[in-house]
Scaffold this active site. Structure first.
Site, PDB file in Angstrom:
ATOM      1  N   CYS A  59     -11.159   3.513  -0.247  1.00  0.00           N
ATOM      2  CA  CYS A  59      -9.737   3.801  -0.037  1.00  0.00           C
ATOM      3  C   CYS A  59      -9.350   3.031   1.210  1.00  0.00           C
ATOM      4  O   CYS A  59     -10.073   3.055   2.207  1.00  0.00           O
ATOM      5  CB  CYS A  59      -9.533   5.300   0.181  1.00  0.00           C
TER       6      CYS A  59
ATOM      7  N   HIS B  29      -7.301   3.552   3.421  1.00  0.00           N
ATOM      8  CA  HIS B  29      -7.054   4.368   4.611  1.00  0.00           C
ATOM      9  C   HIS B  29      -8.358   4.683   5.357  1.00  0.00           C
ATOM     10  O   HIS B  29      -8.341   4.921   6.559  1.00  0.00           O
ATOM     11  CB  HIS B  29      -6.406   5.697   4.225  1.00  0.00           C
TER      12      HIS B  29
ATOM     13  N   CYS C 202      -4.423  -1.067  -2.239  1.00  0.00           N
ATOM     14  CA  CYS C 202      -4.549   0.378  -2.420  1.00  0.00           C
ATOM     15  C   CYS C 202      -5.430   0.607  -3.637  1.00  0.00           C
ATOM     16  O   CYS C 202      -5.131   0.119  -4.731  1.00  0.00           O
ATOM     17  CB  CYS C 202      -3.169   0.978  -2.643  1.00  0.00           C
TER      18      CYS C 202
ATOM     19  N   GLU D 123      -2.626   8.843   7.971  1.00  0.00           N
ATOM     20  CA  GLU D 123      -1.202   8.511   8.083  1.00  0.00           C
ATOM     21  C   GLU D 123      -0.594   9.088   9.361  1.00  0.00           C
ATOM     22  O   GLU D 123       0.292   8.494   9.957  1.00  0.00           O
ATOM     23  CB  GLU D 123      -0.411   9.071   6.889  1.00  0.00           C
TER      24      GLU D 123
ATOM     25  N   ASP E 131       0.882  -1.172   0.000  1.00  0.00           N
ATOM     26  CA  ASP E 131       0.000   0.000   0.000  1.00  0.00           C
ATOM     27  C   ASP E 131       0.915   1.217   0.000  1.00  0.00           C
ATOM     28  O   ASP E 131       2.131   1.103   0.184  1.00  0.00           O
ATOM     29  CB  ASP E 131      -0.904  -0.020   1.247  1.00  0.00           C
ATOM     30  N   SER E 132       0.287   2.378  -0.183  1.00  0.00           N
ATOM     31  CA  SER E 132       1.092   3.590  -0.267  1.00  0.00           C
ATOM     32  C   SER E 132       1.653   4.015   1.082  1.00  0.00           C
ATOM     33  O   SER E 132       2.547   4.842   1.138  1.00  0.00           O
ATOM     34  CB  SER E 132       0.246   4.725  -0.823  1.00  0.00           C
TER      35      SER E 132
HETATM   36  N1  DGL Z   1      -4.723   3.535   0.587  1.00  0.00           N
HETATM   37  C1  DGL Z   1      -4.729   4.260  -0.655  1.00  0.00           C
HETATM   38  C2  DGL Z   1      -6.020   3.947  -1.440  1.00  0.00           C
HETATM   39  O1  DGL Z   1      -6.673   2.961  -1.121  1.00  0.00           O
HETATM   40  C3  DGL Z   1      -4.466   5.687  -0.328  1.00  0.00           C
HETATM   41  C4  DGL Z   1      -4.148   6.553  -1.356  1.00  0.00           C
HETATM   42  C5  DGL Z   1      -2.979   7.483  -1.318  1.00  0.00           C
HETATM   43  O2  DGL Z   1      -1.869   7.159  -0.905  1.00  0.00           O
HETATM   44  O3  DGL Z   1      -3.220   8.551  -1.865  1.00  0.00           O
HETATM   45  O4  DGL Z   1      -6.374   4.596  -2.392  1.00  0.00           O
END
Ligand code: DGL
Length: 275
Positions: A180, A182, A70, A148, A6-7
């Site tokens: 998302c 997050h 993600c 985050e 993930d990011s």
């Molecule tokens: N967890 C990512 C998603 O599901 C977050 C996005 C991001 O880093 O902008 O889209």
């Protein structure tokens, strides 16, 4: 073995569901924190990131499945990944379909990052299932960053969420899709706002993570053979692995019950990944 990327740090929404379904599996993880948030990057950049991460993962002896945990990365890169690599991927599906099929008020809300809304599969799903359902799309600028920073309970998060949710509630939505990985960590705050607005029993909040976990389990079962469990959990960060270590130690209690044995972090390895 299942590898997840993930990011950033909040991969846990997917991992939590994976661990509930497959308590005996270990999950190896990359937080691409050096490139977070993904939504600020172009699809081309995201495709390149995903290639780099995948090249690293397929070089690992124990990588059987890659979960792209993600939505933003999925939207930008999954077609490229699937056409270029033979390893099985599991990705985040647009969780809009159940909302469209079950809406009684004919109005649903979808919350996602900018690039996720551009994904062709999302638009194909709308074409197929939208009929007369009104879909209110909202880009949740600022929330990935708050999550985050572990500020899900903050006044700032409450204010932003209230700003984004109010027009949806006033439009009589009966489903909110959290598209998302997050966002599920904002569910307690979302529920608080729905309660304050006296609509908590009228709106269903959809978290796509359980469906992704189910799909991962299916894919794993279909593999003729896969690498068996190793005792340790490995976490990589493309940023500072000490931040990742602190983060995991702080949220360890959120790991599902079945994984309580993991509360002892001595079997956890935190490494820096320079790619
Ligand atoms: N967890 C990512 C998603 O599901 C977050 C996005 C991001 O880093 O902008 O889209």
């Amino acid at each position: 073995m299942i590898w997840i990327f993930d990011s950033g740090l909040w991969w846990l929404s997917v991992r939590k569901e994976l661990a509930k379904l497959m308590p005996d599996q270990n999950f190896f993880y990359i937080a691409d924190s050096a490139y977070c948030p993904y939504w600020r990057r172009s699809p081309e950049e995201l495709q390149e990131r995903c290639r780099k991460l995948t090249d690293f993962l397929i070089g690992q002896w124990n990588c059987d499945i890659i979960v792209v945990a993600c939505n933003t990365a999925t939207a930008a890169a999954i077609e490229v990944l699937r056409s270029e690599y033979s390893i099985p991927f599991v990705w985040m599906e647009p969780a809009i379909k159940p909302a469209l099929l079950h809406s009684k008020t004919w109005t649903v809300g979808v919350l996602a990052t900018y690039w996720t809304f551009k994904w062709a599969l999302y638009h194909r799903t709308l074409t197929e299932f939208q009929w007369n359902v009104k879909v209110i799309e909202q880009i949740w600028d600022g929330l990935v960053e708050l999550v985050e920073q572990n500020k899900t309970e903050s006044e700032e998060a409450k204010e932003l969420l209230t700003k984004y949710l109010t027009p949806m509630i006033e439009s009589n939505i009966d489903h909110i899709v959290l598209w998302c990985t997050h966002y599920p960590f904002l569910i307690p705050m979302i529920e608080k706002i729905l309660e304050e607005k006296k609509v908590w029993d009228k709106i269903i909040v959809i978290n796509p993570a359980p469906a992704v976990a189910l799909q991962t389990q299916r894919v794993l079962k279909a593999l003729e053979q896969h690498n068996k469990q190793k005792k340790e959990n490995i976490f990589y960060s493309t940023w500072d692995e000490k931040i990742l270590k602190n983060f995991v130690e702080n949220i360890i209690n959120e790991f599902p019950e079945q994984h309580k044995h993991t509360t002892n972090t001595k079997n956890f390895k935190f490494n820096h990944l320079n790619i």
